[in-house]
Design a protein around this motif. Structure first.
Motif, PDB file in Angstrom:
ATOM      1  N   CYS A 135      13.158  93.789  41.282  1.00 27.76           N
ATOM      2  CA  CYS A 135      13.223  94.996  40.463  1.00 27.76           C
ATOM      3  C   CYS A 135      14.643  95.561  40.456  1.00 27.76           C
ATOM      4  O   CYS A 135      15.427  95.324  41.389  1.00 27.76           O
ATOM      5  N   GLY A 136      14.955  96.333  39.450  1.00 26.44           N
ATOM      6  CA  GLY A 136      16.311  96.828  39.272  1.00 26.44           C
ATOM      7  C   GLY A 136      16.789  97.786  40.338  1.00 26.44           C
ATOM      8  O   GLY A 136      17.997  97.955  40.525  1.00 26.44           O
ATOM      9  N   PHE A 137      15.860  98.426  41.074  1.00 25.11           N
ATOM     10  CA  PHE A 137      16.223  99.390  42.114  1.00 25.11           C
ATOM     11  C   PHE A 137      16.215  98.781  43.504  1.00 25.11           C
ATOM     12  O   PHE A 137      16.567  99.442  44.477  1.00 25.11           O
ATOM     13  N   CYS A 138      15.795  97.515  43.633  1.00 21.57           N
ATOM     14  CA  CYS A 138      15.487  96.935  44.943  1.00 21.57           C
ATOM     15  C   CYS A 138      16.734  96.438  45.659  1.00 21.57           C
ATOM     16  O   CYS A 138      17.499  95.641  45.104  1.00 21.57           O
ATOM     17  N   ASN A 139      16.932  96.894  46.902  1.00 23.65           N
ATOM     18  CA  ASN A 139      17.961  96.305  47.753  1.00 23.65           C
ATOM     19  C   ASN A 139      17.346  95.852  49.076  1.00 23.65           C
ATOM     20  O   ASN A 139      17.998  95.829  50.108  1.00 23.65           O
ATOM     21  N   LEU A 140      16.062  95.487  49.010  1.00 24.17           N
ATOM     22  CA  LEU A 140      15.363  94.981  50.188  1.00 24.17           C
ATOM     23  C   LEU A 140      15.664  93.497  50.375  1.00 24.17           C
ATOM     24  O   LEU A 140      16.178  92.819  49.472  1.00 24.17           O
ATOM     25  N   PHE A 141      15.298  92.990  51.530  1.00 22.72           N
ATOM     26  CA  PHE A 141      15.495  91.580  51.812  1.00 22.72           C
ATOM     27  C   PHE A 141      14.332  90.800  51.188  1.00 22.72           C
ATOM     28  O   PHE A 141      13.251  90.679  51.768  1.00 22.72           O
ATOM     29  N   THR A 142      14.555  90.308  49.979  1.00 22.97           N
ATOM     30  CA  THR A 142      13.492  89.593  49.279  1.00 22.97           C
ATOM     31  C   THR A 142      14.106  88.605  48.297  1.00 22.97           C
ATOM     32  O   THR A 142      15.208  88.819  47.777  1.00 22.97           O
ATOM     33  N   LEU A 143      13.392  87.499  48.041  1.00 22.52           N
ATOM     34  CA  LEU A 143      13.898  86.415  47.204  1.00 22.52           C
ATOM     35  C   LEU A 143      12.900  86.110  46.096  1.00 22.52           C
ATOM     36  O   LEU A 143      11.737  85.816  46.377  1.00 22.52           O
ATOM     37  N   PRO A 144      13.314  86.182  44.833  1.00 22.55           N
ATOM     38  CA  PRO A 144      12.408  85.777  43.754  1.00 22.55           C
ATOM     39  C   PRO A 144      12.169  84.264  43.806  1.00 22.55           C
ATOM     40  O   PRO A 144      13.067  83.477  43.500  1.00 22.55           O
ATOM     41  N   ASP A 145      10.980  83.868  44.233  1.00 15.73           N
ATOM     42  CA  ASP A 145      10.666  82.435  44.380  1.00 15.73           C
ATOM     43  C   ASP A 145       9.150  82.274  44.424  1.00 15.73           C
ATOM     44  O   ASP A 145       8.501  82.709  45.374  1.00 15.73           O
ATOM     45  N   ARG A 146       8.587  81.634  43.417  1.00 19.28           N
ATOM     46  CA  ARG A 146       7.133  81.458  43.327  1.00 19.28           C
ATOM     47  C   ARG A 146       6.661  80.099  43.852  1.00 19.28           C
ATOM     48  O   ARG A 146       5.464  79.819  43.851  1.00 19.28           O
ATOM     49  N   ARG A 147       7.540  79.253  44.310  1.00 21.09           N
ATOM     50  CA  ARG A 147       7.179  77.862  44.605  1.00 21.09           C
ATOM     51  C   ARG A 147       6.318  77.735  45.860  1.00 21.09           C
ATOM     52  O   ARG A 147       6.685  78.221  46.930  1.00 21.09           O
ATOM     53  N   ASP A 148       5.197  77.054  45.705  1.00 22.99           N
ATOM     54  CA  ASP A 148       4.267  76.868  46.814  1.00 22.99           C
ATOM     55  C   ASP A 148       4.904  76.141  47.992  1.00 22.99           C
ATOM     56  O   ASP A 148       4.644  76.474  49.154  1.00 22.99           O
ATOM     57  N   ASP A 149       5.714  75.123  47.712  1.00 20.68           N
ATOM     58  CA  ASP A 149       6.290  74.348  48.813  1.00 20.68           C
ATOM     59  C   ASP A 149       7.267  75.195  49.628  1.00 20.68           C
ATOM     60  O   ASP A 149       7.341  75.068  50.856  1.00 20.68           O
ATOM     61  N   THR A 150       8.011  76.080  48.965  1.00 20.19           N
ATOM     62  CA  THR A 150       8.902  77.001  49.675  1.00 20.19           C
ATOM     63  C   THR A 150       8.090  77.937  50.567  1.00 20.19           C
ATOM     64  O   THR A 150       8.439  78.169  51.734  1.00 20.19           O
ATOM     65  N   HIS A 151       7.009  78.456  50.035  1.00 17.64           N
ATOM     66  CA  HIS A 151       6.143  79.351  50.804  1.00 17.64           C
ATOM     67  C   HIS A 151       5.520  78.615  51.995  1.00 17.64           C
ATOM     68  O   HIS A 151       5.423  79.173  53.096  1.00 17.64           O
ATOM     69  N   GLU A 152       5.128  77.373  51.774  1.00 19.07           N
ATOM     70  CA  GLU A 152       4.481  76.590  52.841  1.00 19.07           C
ATOM     71  C   GLU A 152       5.438  76.383  54.010  1.00 19.07           C
ATOM     72  O   GLU A 152       5.063  76.562  55.181  1.00 19.07           O
ATOM     73  N   ARG A 153       6.667  76.005  53.706  1.00 22.54           N
ATOM     74  CA  ARG A 153       7.645  75.797  54.785  1.00 22.54           C
ATOM     75  C   ARG A 153       7.925  77.099  55.531  1.00 22.54           C
ATOM     76  O   ARG A 153       8.124  77.098  56.750  1.00 22.54           O
ATOM     77  N   TYR A 154       7.912  78.193  54.806  1.00 22.69           N
ATOM     78  CA  TYR A 154       8.159  79.493  55.440  1.00 22.69           C
ATOM     79  C   TYR A 154       7.022  79.857  56.393  1.00 22.69           C
ATOM     80  O   TYR A 154       7.266  80.295  57.529  1.00 22.69           O
ATOM     81  N   VAL A 155       5.785  79.690  55.955  1.00 21.83           N
ATOM     82  CA  VAL A 155       4.647  80.024  56.817  1.00 21.83           C
ATOM     83  C   VAL A 155       4.617  79.107  58.037  1.00 21.83           C
ATOM     84  O   VAL A 155       4.261  79.526  59.140  1.00 21.83           O
ATOM     85  N   ASP A 156       5.017  77.849  57.858  1.00 18.31           N
ATOM     86  CA  ASP A 156       5.131  76.942  59.014  1.00 18.31           C
ATOM     87  C   ASP A 156       6.117  77.508  60.036  1.00 18.31           C
ATOM     88  O   ASP A 156       5.852  77.481  61.251  1.00 18.31           O
ATOM     89  N   ALA A 157       7.255  77.989  59.555  1.00 19.35           N
ATOM     90  CA  ALA A 157       8.259  78.550  60.466  1.00 19.35           C
ATOM     91  C   ALA A 157       7.733  79.807  61.140  1.00 19.35           C
ATOM     92  O   ALA A 157       7.963  80.031  62.343  1.00 19.35           O
ATOM     93  N   LEU A 158       7.040  80.645  60.380  1.00 16.36           N
ATOM     94  CA  LEU A 158       6.489  81.879  60.953  1.00 16.36           C
ATOM     95  C   LEU A 158       5.480  81.545  62.057  1.00 16.36           C
ATOM     96  O   LEU A 158       5.458  82.202  63.109  1.00 16.36           O
ATOM     97  N   GLU A 159       4.678  80.517  61.848  1.00 14.03           N
ATOM     98  CA  GLU A 159       3.728  80.121  62.893  1.00 14.03           C
ATOM     99  C   GLU A 159       4.454  79.582  64.119  1.00 14.03           C
ATOM    100  O   GLU A 159       4.060  79.859  65.264  1.00 14.03           O
ATOM    101  N   ARG A 160       5.521  78.823  63.897  1.00 13.77           N
ATOM    102  CA  ARG A 160       6.320  78.305  65.015  1.00 13.77           C
ATOM    103  C   ARG A 160       6.912  79.465  65.816  1.00 13.77           C
ATOM    104  O   ARG A 160       6.901  79.462  67.052  1.00 13.77           O
ATOM    105  N   GLN A 161       7.413  80.472  65.117  1.00 16.44           N
ATOM    106  CA  GLN A 161       7.951  81.657  65.785  1.00 16.44           C
ATOM    107  C   GLN A 161       6.854  82.374  66.567  1.00 16.44           C
ATOM    108  O   GLN A 161       7.061  82.794  67.710  1.00 16.44           O
ATOM    109  N   ALA A 162       5.685  82.532  65.965  1.00 14.75           N
ATOM    110  CA  ALA A 162       4.578  83.240  66.619  1.00 14.75           C
ATOM    111  C   ALA A 162       4.175  82.556  67.916  1.00 14.75           C
ATOM    112  O   ALA A 162       3.905  83.221  68.930  1.00 14.75           O
ATOM    113  N   LYS A 163       4.137  81.233  67.923  1.00  9.92           N
ATOM    114  CA  LYS A 163       3.735  80.510  69.133  1.00  9.92           C
ATOM    115  C   LYS A 163       4.737  80.722  70.260  1.00  9.92           C
ATOM    116  O   LYS A 163       4.353  80.727  71.438  1.00  9.92           O
TER     117      LYS A 163
END
Length: 462
Positions: free
Chosen positions: A79-107
């Protein structure tokens, strides 16, 4: 922050005073100076050298419960007002790798933070519901089966957006005991949404709201923004009334902020004409009050809530925040830490790529170590800018001194009618008045220490 406003340090006690030259009254001339949603702000974080091992850091934490937060830094569009840490990316494979990393961090984090139960769990972003159903469900599995969250005694919150609300995702959230769903609408006027680069049609918002209300989550939170290009009092109240038609338990109203690193620039807004944000704020405040909403902060209005769960208590100071994911902040009483912060597509993409490629997450290498002075400032800010106010004896119990002596210039809040001292259950509470709540951003900016301000202003957005 307005670049034409100069800040210097004045002192009325042994502690450093506010960063202004002529007192609180001068600050109040600029009510929308800075949105201080955390303290110290993430732009004050720097490389921690040497990195701090997490295990001893969390062993020293004395809070009774923790807050578990997962950050999903993906959205459909920025959005035009947003300066948050966020990336416009709809790709499932990108999301999958990210959730894998989040699970690795959680463990790796679970053995370190398992000494306290979680009283709150939130999934934010970005837009968490941009993930597909399998990935979304995995986040709850990680929270429960890896981190040890008990959904029967923790409040669970998820952020969403109108374009990602589906029956399947709502069913997952309902099944996983989500108590609060938060959706940013910003405006029901298509032209206003377009002006902030938000490709959103009112019909899509209405469709999403109809689905949400059918699932009857215990708490529905809806967000709006005032001060949008072309917005009038009439169009603003129209959007607010459309929100109220769905009877949300909670409404957040945000003033529009723009920075040089956002798509919509400050000059773009200045060219629109007079700043009517205060007029819009007052109109919304009075409308919400007339509908039975109680004001809890400058932004938050809510009705009395009742949950079927018996929730564990959690400190309003937000200490014991366990933040999983790239961009998530973690708070202990002494150290705040997170990944590096960027806003541009290139910077954000690079930081996320580094996070996904990381194998070990057992040290804090980017953040800030809070001095005793900054711990005091944070305590004051987190209490004072909310309806609950600053209980003087709580400060004394925590730090061993009197807050009104430590920071004698707090009395200026009383002199200017921005706060009053009240007695609650035989305790003195410094509480913002209704007018003071409306000037919370200016007051919050006024309370930032000179040291933190210097670090924030030295941050270079990449």
């Amino acid at each position: 922050m307005d670049k034409h406003v100069q800040h210097t340090t004045t002192g009325h006690s042994t502690q450093s005073g506010p960063n202004i030259t002529t007192g609180l009254r001068e600050v109040l001339a600029f009510p929308y100076r800075s949105y201080l949603y955390s303290y110290p702000h993430k732009t004050a974080y720097r490389e921690l050298d040497p990195p701090l091992p997490l295990e001893p850091l969390w062993q020293r934490e004395n809070t009774d419960t923790y807050f578990l937060y997962m950050h999903i830094p993906f959205c459909a569009a920025r959005c035009g007002f947003c300066n948050l840490f966020t990336l416009p990316d709809r790709r499932d494979d990108t999301h999958e790798r990210y959730v894998d990393a989040l699970e690795r961090q959680a463990k790796q984090w679970a053995p370190i933070t398992s000494r306290r139960p979680y009283s709150r769990f939130a999934i934010g972003g970005g837009t968490p519901t941009l993930l597909n159903e399998v990935q979304l469900n995995r986040l709850f599995d990680i929270a429960e089966h890896v981190m040890g969250l008990d959904p029967a005694q923790a409040s669970i919150s998820v952020e969403t957006s109108p374009d990602t609300v589906t029956e399947a995702k709502l069913a997952i959230m309902k099944e996983r005991s989500v108590d609060r769903v938060s959706m940013g609408i910003q405006s029901f006027i298509e032209a206003e949404a377009s002006a902030i680069y938000r490709p959103q049609k009112p019909q899509e918002v209405e469709r999403a709201l109809e689905k949400l209300t059918r699932y009857d989550f215990p708490l529905l939170n809806l967000d709006l923004i005032y001060g949008l290009p072309g917005q009038t009092v009439e169009s603003w109240i129209y959007s607010l009334e459309r929100v109220l038609a769905y009877e949300p338990g909670e409404v957040f109203i945000y003033p529009l902020y723009t920075r040089e690193n956002t798509i919509v620039k400050p000059d773009d807004i200045r060219r629109q004409g007079p700043d009517i944000r205060m007029e819009l704020y007052i109109a919304a405040r009075e409308t919400l009050k007339s509908k039975g909403y109680v004001q809890y902060s400058m932004r938050r209005f809510a009705k009395e809530q009742s949950f079927s769960k018996v929730l564990l208590p959690y400190s309003c100071q937000e200490e014991g925040m366990v933040g999983l994911g790239c961009g998530a902040r973690s708070y202990t009483s002494e150290v705040h830490y997170a990944s590096k912060y960027g806003v541009s597509y290139k910077a954000t993409q690079s930081i996320i790529a580094d996070y996904v490629a990381t194998e070990r997450y057992d040290v804090a290498d980017h953040g800030i170590v809070l001095s005793r002075e900054e711990q005091r400032r944070r305590f004051i800010l987190k209490a004072l800018l909310h309806r609950e106010g600053l209980t003087l004896s709580d400060y004394q119990q925590r730090f061993g001194t009197d807050v009104m002596s430590d920071y004698a210039w707090l009395a200026e809040l009383l002199t200017e009618g921005m706060a009053q001292l009240e007695i609650d259950e035989d305790k003195q509470v410094l509480r913002l008045t209704e007018e003071g709540l409306g000037y919370s951003d200016a007051i919050g900016d006024w309370l930032i220490s000179a040291e933190i301000r210097e670090q924030m202003e030295g941050f270079v957005f990449s």
